[in-house]
Scaffold this active site. Structure first.
Site, PDB file in Angstrom:
ATOM      1  N   HIS A 234       0.780  -1.102   0.042  1.00 43.19           N
ATOM      2  CA  HIS A 234       0.146   0.126  -0.010  1.00 43.19           C
ATOM      3  C   HIS A 234       0.812   1.364   0.299  1.00 43.19           C
ATOM      4  O   HIS A 234       1.349   1.671   0.997  1.00 43.19           O
ATOM      5  CB  HIS A 234      -1.069   0.172   0.974  1.00 43.19           C
TER       6      HIS A 234
ATOM      7  N   ASP B 129       1.220   2.712   3.801  1.00 44.00           N
ATOM      8  CA  ASP B 129       0.242   3.888   3.257  1.00 44.00           C
ATOM      9  C   ASP B 129       1.062   5.155   3.016  1.00 44.00           C
ATOM     10  O   ASP B 129       0.675   6.231   3.296  1.00 44.00           O
ATOM     11  CB  ASP B 129      -0.744   3.893   4.251  1.00 44.00           C
TER      12      ASP B 129
ATOM     13  N   ASP C  21      -8.817   3.087  -3.339  1.00 40.70           N
ATOM     14  CA  ASP C  21      -8.342   3.286  -2.016  1.00 40.70           C
ATOM     15  C   ASP C  21      -8.086   5.206  -2.069  1.00 40.70           C
ATOM     16  O   ASP C  21      -7.824   5.441  -2.936  1.00 40.70           O
ATOM     17  CB  ASP C  21      -6.774   2.947  -1.878  1.00 40.70           C
TER      18      ASP C  21
END
Lengths: 319, 442
Positions: B71, B316, B163
């Site tokens: 991610h 992230d 996302d």
């Protein structure tokens, strides 16, 4: 002059000690008299330049600050968002740097974003005074509320104060909670659960959901303005129902303590959070609050500029 | 590479004398790793190699399969002032990552095969970490029409996700989970009920109340986690739950796994190391979505990583330009960079307190994410691609903005001291990052 007793900026009452708050109130007490003179001016801030930087509409607070500045002989400039380069997309940090470059002494800032006053204060050498930042704090409003309560009751400690209404969106409520708790008052917040923020009890306040209960408990209530847009965004179903359930009405006042006093930071929505006969009645302190606002702001400006508490000892223009 | 083996263009390297941790084979021994032609040739003690083979002595260090981050946001195309695929891939290898999965919320979004191909090509040109594109669930990330999963997978996409935005429509999520089954790819969901989180900028709680900032309740995440689990059961599709932040989410996932549903989950280093108090002072480097939560949430995430409820760690990684973080908290964008701090935070927060062993941390940062997203790597098995990281697990180092390889430095860890750092990163047998351990042969 001695070192500034409040530090560089006034961002909120959370950061102040009880003795600093008391110092402001005592200094304000001394400044009250200036506004009663025929020539309402002392030279305390002569030669100081102050910018009133208002990114949100304000009448009462802006005028109150401006009078306070002028009565202390400061040179002031008012900047409102409509006429500033903010409308051209200038960021707050660039605005700050430009103000700094102009060598101003103090900035009074009102801004819709929580933390904006602190943000500015961390980036410029000038003193920064928070005139309301988002939903965070409005310290001079709470200080004038405290001064008004002290005038009336002679003390803050032990006083029972209820803050009623839209606490969730209220910077006045947050500053009042800090100021009252630090000076030893008992604090209740009362409002519909949809308008109370999470975790308030952890600060040391009691939460109530019935206005009658709060009014019967309190020595003083501070009624918060219900903004129209709160209804539009669904926090309460209608203003009519809000008035029925949470309005400070004469009937409710009749069931409260006989000497309960009513405060409101203004501007009031007559017939919504407070009925006209209560706002205009003998138990209302709404106008004395406004009068005290000038004295409190004079005190804050003076102390932040490094003024000593015994300002009276200085030679005055009209003495 | 200047070296050559046997006159061929590919190189041979012996990574000698390290503590070799390979969670894929459940091994943890002192050994050499011999890499030839981009693949693992041998792992064992005292491997004899031909004269002239490059030898990197890593005694005292850990040798592991390269880390994999499922991610990251690389901002290219469209926001190259924050990050590019090249700078992001460089930050990755400096953080010990040999493979990263790029989220598709770029400008334009990655919702078709040509866009997927662009990401693949840019990554090859950069020549650092492997970059695996993730395609959009919906065309334009608008949450309406399914994107062409099949075309995107054929072009190199390894998963689909909207996302940055949740898949709000339960019908679309159902369809995505069903359709993704054909290709065996996970649907990675950013779990957020936007009606509950509306305009929120941090966790809803005492700190938000004090700061006067609009909160995002934990329920905004948990409602979508519950929905996605229910839809995974309905469809049999693989839902991967992104950046889990709440205790309630961990409990929901634990129950789903007890029932053997096709659910996997990731957590970020910031959610297992920080809490909402970090937003004090309106620090915009502590602003991200989902927000930093409370101590009980952080503990639940840590224990989820310990017992496997949370499968893997993902950063992230979300670079933002300096200007945009120098704003009022309400106005600042969400997200922080994470590729270069993840390992050091993981060791400091999970391994040092004894919560997770170093091999288990490596599993959650390499072997397991590879498995969850069906990627090559995450192993030092003979014949596997030679994606290897050499870690100094005990080095204490301070995070400095100028030392980061990412184009952005929006990190809440700036000035903090972390434990453990990648010293050498090898992708397909090539040394793509070296902190000075593989000095040219004398």
């Amino acid at each position: 002059m001695t070192a500034a007793p409040l530090g560089k900026d006034l961002v909120g009452l959370e950061e102040l000690s009880a003795s600093q708050i008391t110092l402001i109130l005592d200094t304000a007490e001394a400044f009250k008299e200036v506004s009663e003179r025929p020539i309402k001016k002392v030279p305390a801030l002569r030669g100081k330049t102050i910018v009133n930087l208002f990114f949100e509409a304000s009448t009462r607070t802006r005028i109150s600050f401006e009078f306070a500045e002028k009565r202390l002989s400061a040179d002031t400039v008012n900047v409102a968002t409509q006429s500033s380069s903010v409308s051209k997309g200038e960021t707050l940090v660039d605005t700050a740097r430009n103000l700094e470059a102009m060598r101003i002494d103090m900035v009074v800032i009102r801004h819709p974003a929580s933390g904006a006053a602190r943000f500015l204060g961390e980036r410029i050498r000038s003193n920064v005074i928070n005139a309301g930042d988002g939903k965070h704090e409005h310290p001079t409003q709470a200080l004038l509320d405290l001064l008004t309560l002290r005038d009336r009751f002679g003390r803050i400690e032990g006083l029972k104060v209820a803050i009623c209404g839209d606490v969730l969106h209220s910077r006045v409520a947050r500053s009042n909670i800090w100021g009252l708790l630090k000076l030893g008052a008992h604090v209740v917040v009362c409002g519909p659960p949809t308008l109370l923020p999470k975790g308030l009890e952890a600060l040391g306040v009691t939460v109530m959901h019935r206005i009658d209960e709060a009014m019967q408990w309190a020595d003083a209530i501070n009624v918060l303005r219900l903004q129209l847009e709160r209804m539009e965004s669904g926090f309460v179903p209608s203003l009519r129902e809000y008035n029925r359930i949470f309005g400070v009405t004469r009937e409710r006042l009749a069931r409260a303590k006989r000497d309960l006093v009513i405060m409101h930071p203004g501007p009031i929505n007559r017939g919504v959070e407070i009925d006209s006969d209560v706002a205009d009645g003998s138990q209302s302190l709404i106008l004395p609050q406004v009068t005290n606002g000038v004295a409190v702001r004079m005190a804050v400006l003076y102390l932040l500029a490094g003024g000593a508490p015994e300002w009276r000892n200085q030679p005055a223009d009209d003495r | 590479m200047a070296e050559s083996a046997g006159g061929r263009s590919m190189s041979a390297v012996l990574i000698a004398g390290g503590r070799v941790i390979d969670p894929s084979r459940n091994t943890d021994d002192l050994a050499d790793v011999y890499v030839v032609d981009g693949r693992i040739e041998a792992v064992g003690r005292n491997i004899a190699v031909a004269e002239g083979v490059r030898r990197v002595d890593v005694a005292g260090k850990v040798v592991a399969p390269g880390l994999i981050d499922v991610h990251v946001h690389l901002r290219e195309p469209g926001q190259e002032h924050m990050e590019t695929i090249a700078t992001g891939a460089m930050a990755a290898v400096a953080g010990g990552f040999t493979g990263i999965c790029a989220m598709p919320n770029t400008d334009p979004v990655i919702d078709n095969q040509a866009a997927v191909g662009f990401v693949v090509r840019q990554a090859i040109r950069a020549g650092k970490a492997r970059v695996y594109p993730i395609g959009c669930v919906s065309l334009g990330q608008n949450g309406q029409h399914l994107a062409e999963f099949g075309e995107m997978v054929a072009a190199g996409a390894v998963a689909v996700s909207d996302d940055g935005k949740p898949v709000v429509s339960s019908q679309l999520m159902r369809t995505a989970l069903e359709y993704a089954r054909i290709f065996g790819i996970p649907v990675a969901d950013h779990c957020e009920d936007p009606t509950l989180s509306h305009c929120g900028v941090m966790h809803e709680g005492l700190v938000a109340t004090r700061l006067g900032l609009k909160g995002i309740p934990s329920a905004a995440e948990e409602i979508m986690v519950a929905r996605d689990i229910i839809l995974a059961e309905l469809t049999g599709g693989h839902v991967h739950l992104c950046h889990m932040s709440t205790k309630g989410s961990v409990e929901l996932i634990r129950r789903a796994k007890e029932r053997h549903l096709n659910v996997t989950a990731e957590a970020t280093p910031h959610h297992f190391s920080m809490t909402h108090e970090r937003c004090e002072g309106y620090d915009t480097n502590a602003k991200m979505n989902p927000p930093l939560r409370e101590a009980a949430d952080r503990e639940a995430i840590r224990h989820g990583l310990r017992d496997g409820t949370i499968d893997c760690i993902a950063t992230d990684h979300a670079p933002h330009h300096y200007d945009t973080k120098q704003r009022e908290f309400d106005e600042a964008p969400n997200g922080i960079v994470g590729l270069e701090t993840a390992l050091g935070v993981g060791i400091r927060e999970l391994v040092e307190p004894g919560l997770v062993t170093l091999p288990d941390l490596i599993a959650r940062m390499s072997t397991i994410p590879a498995r969850v997203f069906h990627l090559e790597g995450g192993t030092l098995a003979v014949g596997a691609p030679a994606d290897v990281v050499v870690i100094d697990p005990g080095r204490r180092w301070t995070v400095r903005a100028n030392d980061l390889h990412s184009k952005s430095a929006n990190s809440p860890y700036l000035g903090e001291t972390l434990t453990g750092q990648a010293d050498l990163t090898v992708v397909a047998g090539r040394i793509v990052f070296d902190r000075g351990v593989a000095k040219p042969d004398a």
